[in-house]
Scaffold this motif. Structure first.
Motif, PDB file in Angstrom:
ATOM      1  N   SER A 168       0.812  -1.256  -0.064  1.00  0.00           N
ATOM      2  CA  SER A 168       0.037  -0.030  -0.155  1.00  0.00           C
ATOM      3  C   SER A 168       0.791   1.300  -0.095  1.00  0.00           C
ATOM      4  O   SER A 168       0.505   2.020  -0.600  1.00  0.00           O
ATOM      5  CB  SER A 168      -0.958   0.159   1.223  1.00  0.00           C
ATOM      6  N   LEU A 169       1.914   1.373   0.691  1.00  0.00           N
ATOM      7  CA  LEU A 169       2.770   2.444   0.453  1.00  0.00           C
ATOM      8  C   LEU A 169       3.586   2.520  -0.932  1.00  0.00           C
ATOM      9  O   LEU A 169       3.628   3.658  -1.043  1.00  0.00           O
ATOM     10  CB  LEU A 169       4.114   2.120   1.657  1.00  0.00           C
ATOM     11  N   ILE A 170       3.890   1.548  -1.380  1.00  0.00           N
ATOM     12  CA  ILE A 170       4.381   1.650  -2.863  1.00  0.00           C
ATOM     13  C   ILE A 170       3.228   2.156  -3.629  1.00  0.00           C
ATOM     14  O   ILE A 170       3.504   3.003  -4.292  1.00  0.00           O
ATOM     15  CB  ILE A 170       4.809   0.212  -3.458  1.00  0.00           C
ATOM     16  N   SER A 171       2.136   1.635  -3.512  1.00  0.00           N
ATOM     17  CA  SER A 171       0.999   2.320  -4.379  1.00  0.00           C
ATOM     18  C   SER A 171       0.599   3.627  -4.035  1.00  0.00           C
ATOM     19  O   SER A 171       0.699   4.581  -5.011  1.00  0.00           O
ATOM     20  CB  SER A 171      -0.297   1.412  -3.829  1.00  0.00           C
ATOM     21  N   ALA A 172       0.902   4.281  -2.893  1.00  0.00           N
ATOM     22  CA  ALA A 172       0.769   5.573  -2.465  1.00  0.00           C
ATOM     23  C   ALA A 172       1.785   6.468  -2.968  1.00  0.00           C
ATOM     24  O   ALA A 172       1.470   7.522  -3.393  1.00  0.00           O
ATOM     25  CB  ALA A 172       0.786   5.718  -1.028  1.00  0.00           C
ATOM     26  N   CYS A 173       2.759   5.879  -3.035  1.00  0.00           N
ATOM     27  CA  CYS A 173       4.080   6.634  -3.591  1.00  0.00           C
ATOM     28  C   CYS A 173       3.868   6.756  -5.274  1.00  0.00           C
ATOM     29  O   CYS A 173       4.041   7.860  -5.696  1.00  0.00           O
ATOM     30  CB  CYS A 173       5.257   5.896  -3.462  1.00  0.00           C
ATOM     31  N   GLU A 174       3.409   5.720  -5.963  1.00  0.00           N
ATOM     32  CA  GLU A 174       3.124   5.783  -6.944  1.00  0.00           C
ATOM     33  C   GLU A 174       1.933   6.733  -7.693  1.00  0.00           C
ATOM     34  O   GLU A 174       2.001   7.430  -8.566  1.00  0.00           O
ATOM     35  CB  GLU A 174       2.733   4.332  -7.848  1.00  0.00           C
ATOM     36  N   GLU A 175       1.065   6.689  -6.876  1.00  0.00           N
ATOM     37  CA  GLU A 175      -0.135   7.469  -7.121  1.00  0.00           C
ATOM     38  C   GLU A 175       0.074   9.275  -6.600  1.00  0.00           C
ATOM     39  O   GLU A 175      -0.613   9.975  -6.806  1.00  0.00           O
ATOM     40  CB  GLU A 175      -1.334   7.329  -6.090  1.00  0.00           C
ATOM     41  N   GLY A 176       1.354   9.365  -5.911  1.00  0.00           N
ATOM     42  CA  GLY A 176       1.743  10.698  -5.552  1.00  0.00           C
ATOM     43  C   GLY A 176       0.785  11.203  -4.428  1.00  0.00           C
ATOM     44  O   GLY A 176       0.736  12.272  -4.321  1.00  0.00           O
ATOM     45  N   VAL A 177       0.506  10.399  -3.783  1.00  0.00           N
ATOM     46  CA  VAL A 177      -0.362  10.478  -2.499  1.00  0.00           C
ATOM     47  C   VAL A 177       0.284  11.276  -1.376  1.00  0.00           C
ATOM     48  O   VAL A 177      -0.203  11.841  -0.467  1.00  0.00           O
ATOM     49  CB  VAL A 177      -1.244   9.433  -2.005  1.00  0.00           C
ATOM     50  N   VAL A 178       1.783  10.721  -0.960  1.00  0.00           N
ATOM     51  CA  VAL A 178       2.575  11.147  -0.064  1.00  0.00           C
ATOM     52  C   VAL A 178       3.516  12.129  -0.612  1.00  0.00           C
ATOM     53  O   VAL A 178       4.220  11.570  -1.567  1.00  0.00           O
ATOM     54  CB  VAL A 178       2.966  10.068   0.810  1.00  0.00           C
ATOM     55  N   GLY A 179       4.118  13.126   0.025  1.00  0.00           N
ATOM     56  CA  GLY A 179       5.171  13.758  -0.545  1.00  0.00           C
ATOM     57  C   GLY A 179       6.561  13.102  -0.317  1.00  0.00           C
ATOM     58  O   GLY A 179       6.630  12.192   0.726  1.00  0.00           O
ATOM     59  N   LYS A 180       7.299  13.266  -1.051  1.00  0.00           N
ATOM     60  CA  LYS A 180       8.682  12.692  -0.770  1.00  0.00           C
ATOM     61  C   LYS A 180       9.479  12.917   0.584  1.00  0.00           C
ATOM     62  O   LYS A 180      10.155  12.169   0.960  1.00  0.00           O
ATOM     63  CB  LYS A 180       9.681  12.599  -2.123  1.00  0.00           C
ATOM     64  N   ASP A 181       9.121  14.170   0.898  1.00  0.00           N
ATOM     65  CA  ASP A 181       9.813  14.552   2.267  1.00  0.00           C
ATOM     66  C   ASP A 181       8.980  14.327   3.668  1.00  0.00           C
ATOM     67  O   ASP A 181       9.104  14.747   4.798  1.00  0.00           O
ATOM     68  CB  ASP A 181      10.394  16.117   2.246  1.00  0.00           C
ATOM     69  N   ALA A 182       7.672  13.633   3.314  1.00  0.00           N
ATOM     70  CA  ALA A 182       6.571  13.564   4.359  1.00  0.00           C
ATOM     71  C   ALA A 182       7.402  12.525   5.265  1.00  0.00           C
ATOM     72  O   ALA A 182       8.077  11.610   5.150  1.00  0.00           O
ATOM     73  CB  ALA A 182       5.404  13.259   3.853  1.00  0.00           C
ATOM     74  N   THR A 183       6.886  12.764   6.489  1.00  0.00           N
ATOM     75  CA  THR A 183       7.142  11.852   7.614  1.00  0.00           C
ATOM     76  C   THR A 183       6.249  10.635   7.681  1.00  0.00           C
ATOM     77  O   THR A 183       4.961  10.851   8.145  1.00  0.00           O
ATOM     78  CB  THR A 183       7.254  12.551   8.956  1.00  0.00           C
ATOM     79  N   ILE A 184       6.766   9.494   7.374  1.00  0.00           N
ATOM     80  CA  ILE A 184       5.821   8.342   7.081  1.00  0.00           C
ATOM     81  C   ILE A 184       6.304   7.185   7.989  1.00  0.00           C
ATOM     82  O   ILE A 184       7.363   6.874   8.142  1.00  0.00           O
ATOM     83  CB  ILE A 184       6.091   7.808   5.404  1.00  0.00           C
ATOM     84  N   LEU A 185       5.168   6.644   8.683  1.00  0.00           N
ATOM     85  CA  LEU A 185       5.374   5.416   9.601  1.00  0.00           C
ATOM     86  C   LEU A 185       4.780   4.276   8.814  1.00  0.00           C
ATOM     87  O   LEU A 185       3.559   4.257   8.737  1.00  0.00           O
ATOM     88  CB  LEU A 185       4.715   5.599  10.740  1.00  0.00           C
ATOM     89  N   LEU A 186       5.350   3.249   8.632  1.00  0.00           N
ATOM     90  CA  LEU A 186       4.978   2.118   8.206  1.00  0.00           C
ATOM     91  C   LEU A 186       4.915   0.839   9.075  1.00  0.00           C
ATOM     92  O   LEU A 186       6.163   0.611   9.495  1.00  0.00           O
ATOM     93  CB  LEU A 186       5.806   1.533   6.983  1.00  0.00           C
ATOM     94  N   ASN A 187       3.797   0.495   9.450  1.00  0.00           N
ATOM     95  CA  ASN A 187       3.526  -0.396  10.383  1.00  0.00           C
ATOM     96  C   ASN A 187       3.840  -1.812  10.082  1.00  0.00           C
ATOM     97  O   ASN A 187       2.757  -2.281   9.190  1.00  0.00           O
ATOM     98  CB  ASN A 187       2.334  -0.066  11.306  1.00  0.00           C
ATOM     99  N   ILE A 188       4.858  -2.516  10.202  1.00  0.00           N
ATOM    100  CA  ILE A 188       5.123  -3.851   9.999  1.00  0.00           C
ATOM    101  C   ILE A 188       4.837  -4.504  11.153  1.00  0.00           C
ATOM    102  O   ILE A 188       5.465  -4.742  12.068  1.00  0.00           O
ATOM    103  CB  ILE A 188       6.633  -3.933   9.634  1.00  0.00           C
ATOM    104  N   THR A 189       3.460  -5.074  11.099  1.00  0.00           N
ATOM    105  CA  THR A 189       2.745  -5.592  12.210  1.00  0.00           C
ATOM    106  C   THR A 189       3.221  -7.075  12.528  1.00  0.00           C
ATOM    107  O   THR A 189       2.834  -7.638  13.280  1.00  0.00           O
ATOM    108  CB  THR A 189       1.204  -5.626  11.750  1.00  0.00           C
ATOM    109  N   GLY A 190       4.018  -7.497  11.600  1.00  0.00           N
ATOM    110  CA  GLY A 190       4.528  -8.808  12.034  1.00  0.00           C
ATOM    111  C   GLY A 190       5.836  -9.303  11.012  1.00  0.00           C
ATOM    112  O   GLY A 190       5.624  -8.916  10.033  1.00  0.00           O
TER     113      GLY A 190
END
Ligand SMILES: *Cc1c(COP(=O)(O)O)cnc(C)c1O
Ligand SMILES: [Zn+2]
Length: 425
Positions: free
Chosen positions: A361-383
């Motif tokens: 989903s993070l890859i998809s958000a990057c491709e769609e330009g939904v998150v800025g490249k300098d935004a502070t992002i937390l990817l929750n790796i839940t397991g």
């Protein structure tokens, strides 16, 4: 107030003290939420999750070094063109000081839930229905704390129920059917005398336990992230992240804006994506989960296949998404698999399939330009770290106490289980 915390109904606003209370006494269709006396969190000693005990609904703590860790990604960040990507990791990864030995963030729910239960409901046993990861987490915490648990899982999840130390305080029932069948079967156990349902998303200890991922991230980074990515089945982790964000906002030292939730499900079973796309609070089953059984059988990550998530309930996933201008993602199996492989190649640890969905989903958000490249992002790796933990430790399979068919009448099973509870709780 003198109590460490009170519980507040989000619908009527009334507050009450905690008697292992999981819903409003006026019967409202609403989550209840903890309100802690301490508005600014002070972390305690050690590296385990009880360093966040200011904001956990328990009086005591447990001496464990299991807890979330947060680190800044360099390899995956570079690959995605991000400058401030942080990973919240709940699993086993010794190089990162990650000691969640049952390898999923369900363990973060199990510690405070069982401790709260022991403090508020002595002499009874908690009943947990699970697709696998939750039951394993509760089994492990029961083994460590000797707090008894009754676990009800689909038979196909049997191999996932193991602990890192021998266990003699759990009563494991397998049901021949899927997760929903296990939940349905467990209903007869709940409320039968000394058997108490754990409450799922309604249990504040589960949510505040999961919320420690956000707390750890905000404290490590020095501020709340702008974006939070997680794969969801019930959405409880998303609700927990939102609630932790509200507390951090009130703390005043971690920023003035709630993190935006980016929650993902695994195609072809994506009921919350379907409902939220139309901004609907209620599910339309024919539309949101057609041919549910077949769809559930096809997904890569079956922990994401809850048919009755706490989505429309007041304070639930719909509200969490709405309050944070959230987004939802429907991730195909192939995208999840390749994102998981990319993560493992770049960062160096094996992932739970659900965490691979979040990475996709993070890859998809990057491709769609939904998150800025300098935004502070937390990817929750839940397991993650299942392979790693097997290299370093031995695991003990949990013995099955009873095995039922999905259509069996539960009465005799409940009777046997109650006998066990009376002898063991
Ligand atoms: C249960 C689980 C999830 C989904 O959690 P929610 O309760 O829907 O927030 C995600 N990843 C893993 C590894 C899980 O076990
Ligand atoms: Zn109420």
């Amino acid at each position: 107030m003198d109590e460490k915390y009170l519980l507040r109904c989000l619908q009527c606003g009334s507050t009450f003290p905690d008697a292992f209370t999981n819903s409003c006494s006026h019967g409202h269709y609403s989550l209840i939420r903890t309100e802690y006396r301490k508005k600014q969190i002070e972390t305690g000693p050690g590296s385990g999750m009880f360093r966040f005990s200011d904001w956990l609904p328990v009086e005591g703590t447990l001496p464990v070094d299991s807890g979330p860790v947060t680190f800044r990604s360099s390899e995956l960040a570079r690959e995605l063109g991000l400058t401030r990507l942080f990973i919240g990791f709940s699993g086993y990864w010794p190089e990162k000081n990650a000691n969640v030995l049952t390898c999923s963030f369900k363990e973060l729910e199990a510690y405070p839930t069982l401790l709260r239960f022991k403090e508020r409901k002595p002499g009874s046993a908690i009943v947990v229905a699970s697709a696998g990861n939750t039951a394993r987490a509760f089994a492990q915490v029961s083994a460590l704390t000797k707090i008894p648990v009754v676990l009800i899982v689909p038979e196909s999840s049997r191999d996932r129920i193991w602990t890192m130390v021998p266990l003699d305080t759990a009563y494991l029932v397998t049901v021949r059917g899927d997760y929903s069948d296990a939940i349905a079967f467990s209903q007869a156990f709940s409320g039968a005398g000394s058997l108490v349902p754990e409450g799922g998303a309604k249990n504040v200890a589960r949510r505040d336990g999961m919320g420690t991922v956000m707390l750890d991230a905000a404290i490590t980074i020095g501020r709340m992230p702008d974006h939070y990515f997680q794969a969801v089945g019930s959405g409880t982790g998303g609700i927990a992240a939102w609630e932790a964000g509200i507390r951090l906002l009130g703390d005043g030292r971690f920023g003035t804006r709630l993190p935006r939730l980016h929650l993902s499900q695994n195609l072809p079973f994506t009921p919350m994506v379907s409902a939220f796309r139309e901004n609907r609070r209620e599910f339309i089953p024919e539309k949101d989960m057609p041919a549910a059984k077949e769809a559930i059988a096809e997904v890569y990550s079956d922990v994401l296949t809850n048919r009755n998530p706490p989505y429309g309930i007041v304070g639930g996933t719909y509200d969490a998404l709405s309050a944070t201008r959230g987004r939802m993602y429907a991730i195909p199996n192939e995208a999840a698999r390749s994102a998981g492989k990319l993560f493992t190649d770049l960062e160096g640890i094996d992932l739970d399939p659900a965490a691979a969905v979040a990475a996709a989903s993070l890859i998809s958000a990057c491709e769609e330009g939904v998150v800025g490249k300098d935004a502070t992002i937390l990817l929750n790796i839940t397991g993650g770290g299942y392979k790693r933990v097997q290299e370093d430790y031995s695991q003990y399979p949990v013995e099955v106490a009873a095995s039922a068919g999905a259509g069996d009448s539960p009465e005799s099973f409940v009777r046997d289980c109650r006998k066990w509870v009376n002898a063991n709780a």
